[in-house]
Design a protein around this motif. Structure first.
Motif, short mmCIF file in Angstrom:
data_model
loop_
_atom_site.label_atom_id
_atom_site.label_comp_id
_atom_site.label_asym_id
_atom_site.label_seq_id
_atom_site.Cartn_x
_atom_site.Cartn_y
_atom_site.Cartn_z
N PHE A 1 36.73 43.80 29.19
CA PHE A 1 37.55 42.61 29.63
C PHE A 1 39.08 43.42 30.20
O PHE A 1 39.51 43.89 28.97
CB PHE A 1 37.91 41.69 29.94
N TYR A 2 39.21 44.37 31.16
CA TYR A 2 40.26 44.41 31.60
C TYR A 2 41.62 43.65 32.20
O TYR A 2 40.70 42.57 33.46
CB TYR A 2 40.26 45.98 31.77
N VAL B 1 43.63 56.50 31.17
CA VAL B 1 44.80 55.73 31.22
C VAL B 1 44.54 54.43 30.45
O VAL B 1 45.24 53.66 30.70
CB VAL B 1 45.60 55.65 32.62
N GLY B 2 43.32 54.11 29.44
CA GLY B 2 43.26 53.02 28.51
C GLY B 2 42.27 52.03 29.51
O GLY B 2 42.96 50.88 29.32
N GLY B 3 42.09 52.40 31.16
CA GLY B 3 41.15 50.83 31.64
C GLY B 3 40.07 51.32 31.77
O GLY B 3 39.41 52.53 30.99
N PRO B 4 39.33 50.39 32.48
CA PRO B 4 37.81 50.93 32.10
C PRO B 4 37.06 51.42 32.75
O PRO B 4 38.03 52.34 33.66
CB PRO B 4 37.43 49.57 33.17
N THR C 1 45.48 46.93 30.99
CA THR C 1 45.22 46.26 29.17
C THR C 1 43.93 45.95 28.48
O THR C 1 44.13 45.35 29.31
CB THR C 1 46.31 45.78 28.50
N GLN C 2 43.01 46.24 27.47
CA GLN C 2 41.65 45.98 27.38
C GLN C 2 42.34 44.37 26.10
O GLN C 2 42.47 44.51 25.79
CB GLN C 2 41.21 46.96 26.55
N PHE D 1 42.08 41.52 37.46
CA PHE D 1 41.34 40.84 36.15
C PHE D 1 40.35 41.91 36.86
O PHE D 1 39.60 41.61 37.83
CB PHE D 1 41.51 39.66 35.78
N THR D 2 39.67 42.26 35.85
CA THR D 2 38.02 43.25 36.38
C THR D 2 37.28 42.96 35.04
O THR D 2 37.32 43.06 33.99
CB THR D 2 37.95 44.53 36.48
N LEU D 3 35.69 42.69 35.16
CA LEU D 3 35.00 42.12 34.57
C LEU D 3 33.49 42.85 34.64
O LEU D 3 33.21 42.51 35.91
CB LEU D 3 34.39 40.48 34.50
N GLY D 4 32.53 43.00 34.32
CA GLY D 4 31.23 42.88 34.15
C GLY D 4 30.84 44.79 34.37
O GLY D 4 31.82 45.48 35.69
N ARG D 5 29.42 44.92 34.84
CA ARG D 5 29.19 46.26 35.26
C ARG D 5 27.89 46.98 35.29
O ARG D 5 26.95 45.83 34.64
CB ARG D 5 29.82 47.61 34.72
#
Length: 753
Positions: A353-354, A312-315, A364-365, A333-337
């Motif tokens: 970064f989302y 759905v356009g997410g991470p 949204t990216q 907000f989410t970042l990294g993996r």
């Protein structure tokens, strides 16, 4: 003078060497005034390696000294101070302790906050002399060296003069109060009344004077109990209750399906306003996950928001990422993996970064690669916190992912990310600090020892109403094979760094501070000024199975004190199988979030670290409530103290009446399930059988002698009764805030011997 920040201009304070315990022929003390890190002779050095060795600095004028900075030699050095204390005062013979801490053995200068306010109103107090007392050096049996000292604060006479006037007035009032307390203890109420009338200085709050009159003057213990009951109702004992040790209460939450499956390395955030918890991603033992869940705390219900966020356009599916929440704008907000070495490519090593908008249920990216936008490269096991007021996200540390063979899992040449901020409204990244290994790094940019698996928390307000010290609290973590044990703060508005302690974690005394380690989980309650830490992996043992143990710690920000409120070192499989519905087993890669409205924690999943089942992950869901003694329990505690003292008073004159009181009034209030209380209750009977040193039945003297001895005995009993009642009053006064009570110390204790 209240600690208002208006007109508060801090500057470097000038000083000279007033006195030191030893003047080394090689190293001149004045050299510490100038910072020359490349000159080994530019330092003060003691002649011997044990204290008391000290250095006293005299400021050019009385000042409010807020910070002390220690400069160092350009390399590590055995003479660097590992532990020290700082004292300060207006006279060199009368100084109070302002700080106890230590320095790391490196070349990076360290700055510490010094105590500079007194009283609940936060009044500044000035000093003219500052004493540095080294306690231990880094090298065994080496002398102490101080390379450079820099003091900052306020020396404007217009600001400092009122502070000196207030401080002198404060000391004079305290002397008068100590005198009044002393004369009241000596049964001289007329002197106390005269001092209060002439000086206008109250000994204590009038309500405490009422309690004194009830107990000491009238001996009305029953009315004293009612007074304590009323005081608790009015909240006068709240400070005491809030200072009591917590008790950990675990509750396993068993929601109906659907609910998240087993995982570790996932992320959770909690919206305290909506009372909703969000969970995203993780590793289930065989693959990364990309599902997004919400948990309604009130309804005790999980909801699957999205099975695959990438669709759905997410991470994409991920683990070891980080999330933060803006509860006001309901954005996540989410970042990294983390990516295994064998699947890393130039394309998938971009740091995406989302943001997820909760209201519109839309991802949204923000950025395809934050590394190209001035932000951090792709990292994992980093930390991310949000300043909601300023709409700024802070990212610190984490291992930098690379497809180079030199940085694979078996290499110790890991690279770590620095400190970054992201301003949401403008979409801009700023690099605030770099890692000590980064080259090149701007000369003006701060340098810190970055790490992974650490904790970072944002405190949005100061610890008192008069300050706005919005800080990041950063501690523990791992850097290669090294387990870091420092604990420091970063003030986001001023970039000021304070090291609370060089080894706040991981000292040998594991009963007083958490063990050094990584993957511990931490939360913060800004209202209570407390940080909570649930242990993860520690370095205490060689085997991974053994170093995953449960402990829960609380750090009081104002008092700078750790307390362990829960610890379970059981590692046996049979034990945890039996306890699976009562207490969570030890784990790491779990997630812990805090609801500061309900004052409860929520724990989900993790890796139990079982070598026989390396792919096993957990899906259990727990609530942790921290409970302090209730109002009723504190009232019973006070009643028991009062009744014990009344029993001792009765035993002086009527043993039979005292025994009856023991068997009824004290017996009924004892918690007989408490072995300590029961033992103390049983020992009370010994008071009734104490030997009478001057028994009148031993002989039959002349009648005049009998009358004389009776009078003497009566006087002795009266003194004993007064002493007992005064002792009781002092004990009860400890339950009240110090601002309401008579001085805690006694005048006679200040008399030098």
């Amino acid at each position: 003078m209240a600690s208002s920040e208006s007109g508060d201009i801090q500057k470097v304070l000038e000083y000279r060497i007033y006195k030191c315990s030893s003047y080394s022929s090689c190293y001149i003390p004045e050299n510490i005034i100038v910072d020359i890190p490349s000159d080994q002779s530019s330092r003060w050095s003691s002649d011997i390696d044990n204290h008391p060795q000290y250095l006293i600095l005299k400021l050019q004028s009385s000042s409010i000294v807020k910070h002390i900075t220690f400069g160092k030699y350009e390399k590590t050095h055995v003479c660097n101070i590992k532990k020290f204390r700082i004292f300060g005062g207006l006279e060199p013979e009368n100084m109070m302790q302002l700080l106890e801490s230590g320095l790391r053995n490196d070349s990076i200068p360290e700055t510490f906050d010094l105590k500079h306010v007194l009283g609940e109103e936060g009044n500044y107090f000035p000093i003219r002399y500052l004493k540095v007392l080294p306690l231990q050096s880094w090298g065994p049996s080496f002398n102490f060296s101080i390379w450079h000292i820099r003091l900052t604060g306020i020396n404007d006479p217009k600001f400092v003069k009122p502070c000196i006037d207030w401080y002198n007035t404060y000391r004079q009032k305290e002397i008068i109060r100590l005198c009044m307390k002393h004369f009241r203890q000596m049964e001289q109420p007329e002197i106390v009344e005269t001092l209060q009338r002439v000086t206008g200085v109250p000994l204590e709050d009038p309500r405490l004077s009422t309690l004194y009159d009830l107990l000491v003057t009238k001996g009305d213990h029953l009315q004293a109990e009612r007074f304590i009951d009323d005081a608790i109702t009015m909240g006068l004992l709240n400070d005491y209750i809030n200072a009591q040790t917590y008790r950990a209460i675990w509750t396993k939450l068993t929601s109906s399906e659907p609910k998240p499956g087993m995982r570790g390395g996932h992320q959770m955030v909690l919206d305290p306003t909506a009372e909703v918890l969000y969970l995203f991603g993780g590793w289930d033992g065989t693959q990364d996950l990309s599902d997004l869940w919400s948990y309604d705390i009130e309804a005790d219900k999980w909801t699957l928001i999205c099975k695959d966020t990438e669709a759905v356009g997410g991470p994409s599916a991920r683990s070891c990422h980080k999330m933060c929440l803006d509860p006001q704008r309901r954005q996540l907000f989410t970042l990294g993996r983390y990516l295994d070495t064998q699947v890393r490519t130039c394309e998938n090593l971009k740091s995406d970064f989302y943001v997820y908008d909760i209201e519109s249920n839309k991802w949204t990216q923000i950025s395809e690669d934050t590394g190209t936008m001035g932000g951090p490269p792709l990292v994992f096991d980093h930390q991310m916190s949000m300043d909601v007021e300023k709409r700024t996200i802070y990212v610190f540390g984490g291992r930098i992912l690379s497809h180079s063979s030199s940085t694979d899992e078996h290499s110790q040449e890991h690279h770590f990310s620095g400190l970054y901020s992201y301003h949401v409204p403008t979409g801009t990244w700023v690099r605030l600090a770099c890692d000590i290994a980064d080259k090149p790094c701007s000369r003006d940019m701060p340098i810190y020892r970055s790490r992974a698996g650490h904790s970072m928390l944002f405190h949005p307000v100061g610890i008192s109403s008069s300050t706005r010290s919005r800080k990041l609290y950063i501690f523990a973590g791992q850097r290669g094979k090294e387990y870091l044990s420092d604990f420091f703060t970063y003030e986001v508005d001023t970039q000021h760094v304070e090291y609370i302690s060089y080894n706040e974690f991981g000292t040998k005394d594991a009963n007083h501070v958490p063990a050094a380690g990584f993957t511990q989980r931490a939360t913060i309650d800004p209202e209570l000024g407390e940080i909570y830490v649930l242990s993860g992996l520690s370095k205490d043992k060689d085997k991974r199975d053994d170093n995953v143990q449960n402990s829960f710690w609380v750090y009081n920000i104002r008092n700078r004190e750790w307390s362990c409120i829960y610890r379970n070192e059981n590692i046996g499989e049979k034990y945890w199988s039996k306890m699976q519905d009562y207490e969570p087993c030890p784990r790491f890669a779990h997630q812990l979030v805090y609801d500061h409205t309900r004052k409860v924690h929520f724990l989900f999943g993790g890796n139990p670290g079982r070598s026989c089942l390396p792919n096993l992950r957990l899906d259990d869901f727990w609530q942790l409530e921290l409970r302090r003694p209730t109002n009723e329990q504190i009232l019973n505690r006070c009643k028991l103290i009062i009744r014990k003292h009344k029993f001792r008073e009765l035993a002086l004159s009527n043993s039979i009446e005292a025994l009856e009181y023991l068997q009824t009034k004290i017996f009924e209030i004892i918690d007989h399930s408490d072995t300590q209380q029961t033992k103390e209750f049983q020992l009370l009977t010994s008071i009734l059988f104490r030997k009478q040193s001057n028994s009148l039945e031993d002989e039959t003297p002349h009648s005049n002698t009998i009358l004389s001895e009776l009078t003497t005995q009566q006087r002795a009993n009266a003194r004993d009764v007064h002493n007992l009642r005064t002792e009781l009053y002092d004990k009860l006064a400890e339950f009240f805030p110090e601002s309401l009570t008579q001085p805690r110390t006694n005048l006679i204790d200040l008399l030098p011997l």
